[in-house]
Design an enzyme around this catalytic site. Sequence first.
Site, PDB file in Angstrom:
ATOM      1  N   SER A  51       0.864  -1.534  -0.039  1.00  0.00           N
ATOM      2  CA  SER A  51      -0.320   0.139  -0.007  1.00  0.00           C
ATOM      3  C   SER A  51       1.134   1.216  -0.130  1.00  0.00           C
ATOM      4  O   SER A  51       0.784   2.344  -0.619  1.00  0.00           O
ATOM      5  CB  SER A  51      -0.287  -0.278   1.099  1.00  0.00           C
ATOM      6  OG  SER A  51      -0.209   0.023   2.215  1.00  0.00           O
ATOM      7  N   LYS A  83       0.841   4.427   7.243  1.00  0.00           N
ATOM      8  CA  LYS A  83       0.027   5.308   5.561  1.00  0.00           C
ATOM      9  C   LYS A  83       0.819   6.822   5.651  1.00  0.00           C
ATOM     10  O   LYS A  83       2.151   7.149   6.589  1.00  0.00           O
ATOM     11  CB  LYS A  83      -1.465   5.379   6.388  1.00  0.00           C
ATOM     12  CG  LYS A  83      -1.795   4.292   6.118  1.00  0.00           C
ATOM     13  CD  LYS A  83      -1.868   3.461   4.482  1.00  0.00           C
ATOM     14  CE  LYS A  83      -3.227   2.456   4.692  1.00  0.00           C
ATOM     15  NZ  LYS A  83      -3.038   1.112   3.106  1.00  0.00           N
TER      16      LYS A  83
END
Length: 230
Positions: free
Chosen positions: A52, A108
């Site tokens: 990701s 993230k």
Amino acid sequence: MKTVKPQTKKTDEKPSRSKRIQSEIIAWMWVILIFLLINGTLGQARVIPSGSMENTLLIGDHLIMSRIGYDAGMPFTRWHVPLWRNPKRQQMVIFTPIVPQETSDIIKRVIGLPGETLDIRDGSVWINGQKLAENYTTGPSETYGMHTPYKIPDNCYFVMGDNRGNSYDSRFTGCVPRSHIIGTPVIIYMSLDGSPDAWESGQLRERFIAYANAVLHPSTVRWKRLFTTF
């Protein structure tokens, strides 16, 4: 006349041996306490299990996470206390899961800050009406059904993965409360090109095989990524 040899006092040896054992125990206690202090307040090791954050972070990247100023906690437990530092825009952060079925910490990039209005259109992210310049993303930014514009609540951060087409982030789960953010990555100390399964939580056998394979086949180590800092 026979000379009598003085007998050594065995009682003197016993206290010295017990003192050595006591010193060893105290020394190991200090080692454990220092480890707990470093692990709980200064830094921890993390490994990237998914794509990701590609191409900034790759599957198999091993990171050192700094907790300084962000969070303090008890190692091997979920108990932790947020500290005084707050993340900045476009900074990578590591946070505890906000979705019930997830168990591993997540990494993230912070895109939106508390109180801001975020929009996603034309393949880009817009903050308070201004297009956000992003040179680290892979693929265009899409909403995937998220309703925009979105007003970010107080004490919350909107996070996204750099691999915009393959990231389960705030577009799906909502923003991340500040209390969940525990640190930020500072350096890659190892990077292995192995099976993605090896880096999933609980896969001890596969992880051992990946490390053993790196020893036998050094070409699986991504040498150029070692000691990359953020």
